[in-house]
Design a protein around this motif. Structure first.
Motif, PDB file in Angstrom:
ATOM      1  N   VAL A  32       0.842  -1.206   0.000  1.00 30.77           N
ATOM      2  CA  VAL A  32       0.000   0.000   0.000  1.00 30.77           C
ATOM      3  C   VAL A  32       0.873   1.251   0.000  1.00 30.77           C
ATOM      4  CG1 VAL A  32      -1.753   1.316   1.259  1.00 30.77           C
ATOM      5  CG2 VAL A  32      -1.850  -1.193   1.229  1.00 30.77           C
ATOM      6  N   VAL A  51      -8.783   0.029   4.358  1.00 26.26           N
ATOM      7  CA  VAL A  51      -8.020   0.772   3.363  1.00 26.26           C
ATOM      8  C   VAL A  51      -8.876   0.874   2.107  1.00 26.26           C
ATOM      9  CG1 VAL A  51      -5.913   0.872   1.986  1.00 26.26           C
ATOM     10  CG2 VAL A  51      -5.846  -0.074   4.295  1.00 26.26           C
ATOM     11  N   ALA A 111      -3.794   4.015  -1.767  1.00 27.54           N
ATOM     12  CA  ALA A 111      -4.821   4.336  -0.779  1.00 27.54           C
ATOM     13  C   ALA A 111      -5.123   5.820  -0.739  1.00 27.54           C
ATOM     14  CB  ALA A 111      -4.383   3.867   0.603  1.00 27.54           C
TER      15      ALA A 111
END
Length: 168
Positions: A121, A138, A160
Motif C-alpha cells: 500500500v 483501506v 490508498a
C-alpha cells in the motif's frame, strides 16, 4: 445545442482521462482476503510443505504456483478492504508505504503469507496513527502486481486515498 470545437472536445476527453478512477466510483467495492485468490484456487492448495531454518529459528513455508495466482478481475478496481499494517516507510507525517496483511503479526512473528494474500500500500495522505496492531480499512485503487519487498513478496499494490480504523 452546444457545439464543441475539435480542440475543446480533445481537451475535455483528455481531462476526463486524467481523473483517477477512484473519483469516478461513488462507492468502493468491499472485498475480503478470499477475493484476492482467483476462483477455483482453494486456499488449502496455496501452501505446501516447508522447511526449518535452524540458523534463524524460523519456519519457511514452501509455496506452490497457486501462491502467486492473482485475481485479475480486481485489477484497477476501486476497493475497500480490512487488514493490519506492517510499516515499510515512516515519515514525519506517518506511514506512507506498508504491507496490508490479513491477520495481526503476519510477516513479523510468523512466516509471511503467500503473495496473493499480501497487498503493498502507498498511502496518500500518510496514515498518521502509530497503532499498528489495530485493524484498519483501506480504500483505493488496487492493481495486480507481483513485487518483492524486504519483508515478503506481495501480489497486489493499492494506492490508498482513505484509511480508517476498522469498527467492530
Amino acid at each position: 445545442m452546444t457545439h464543441l470545437s475539435r480542440r475543446q472536445l480533445i481537451a475535455t476527453t483528455l481531462s476526463g482521462m486524467a481523473v483517477p478512477s477512484s473519483l469516478w466510483a461513488a462507492n468502493p467495492r468491499e472485498i475480503g482476503w478470499d477475493d484476492l485468490i482467483p476462483k477455483g484456487v482453494p486456499y488449502s492448495e496455496i501452501i505446501g510443505e516447508g522447511e526449518m531454518d535452524e540458523v534463524n529459528d524460523t519456519w519457511n513455508p514452501i509455496y506452490d504456483a497457486n501462491a502467486t495466482k492473482l485475481n485479475d478481475k480486481l485489477n484497477g478496481a476501486y476497493v475497500r478492504m480490512p487488514g493490519f499494517i506492517i510499516p515499510l516507510e515512516l515519515g514525519s507525517k506517518g506511514v506512507t508505504d506498508f504491507i496490508l496483511v490479513p491477520y495481526v503479526g503476519a510477516c513479523l512473528h510468523t512466516p509471511p503469507p503467500p503473495a496473493n494474500q499480501l497487498v503493498f500500500v502507498k498511502a496518500d495522505p500518510p496514515w498518521p496513527n502509530q497503532e499498528f496492531w489495530a485493524p484498519i480499512w483501506v480504500t483505493g485503487v488496487i492493481r495486480t502486481q507481483l513485487q518483492s519487498t524486504e519483508i515478503a513478496k506481495t501480489g497486489y499494490s493499492l494506492s490508498a486515498d482513505n484509511i480508517e480504523f476498522y469498527e467492530w
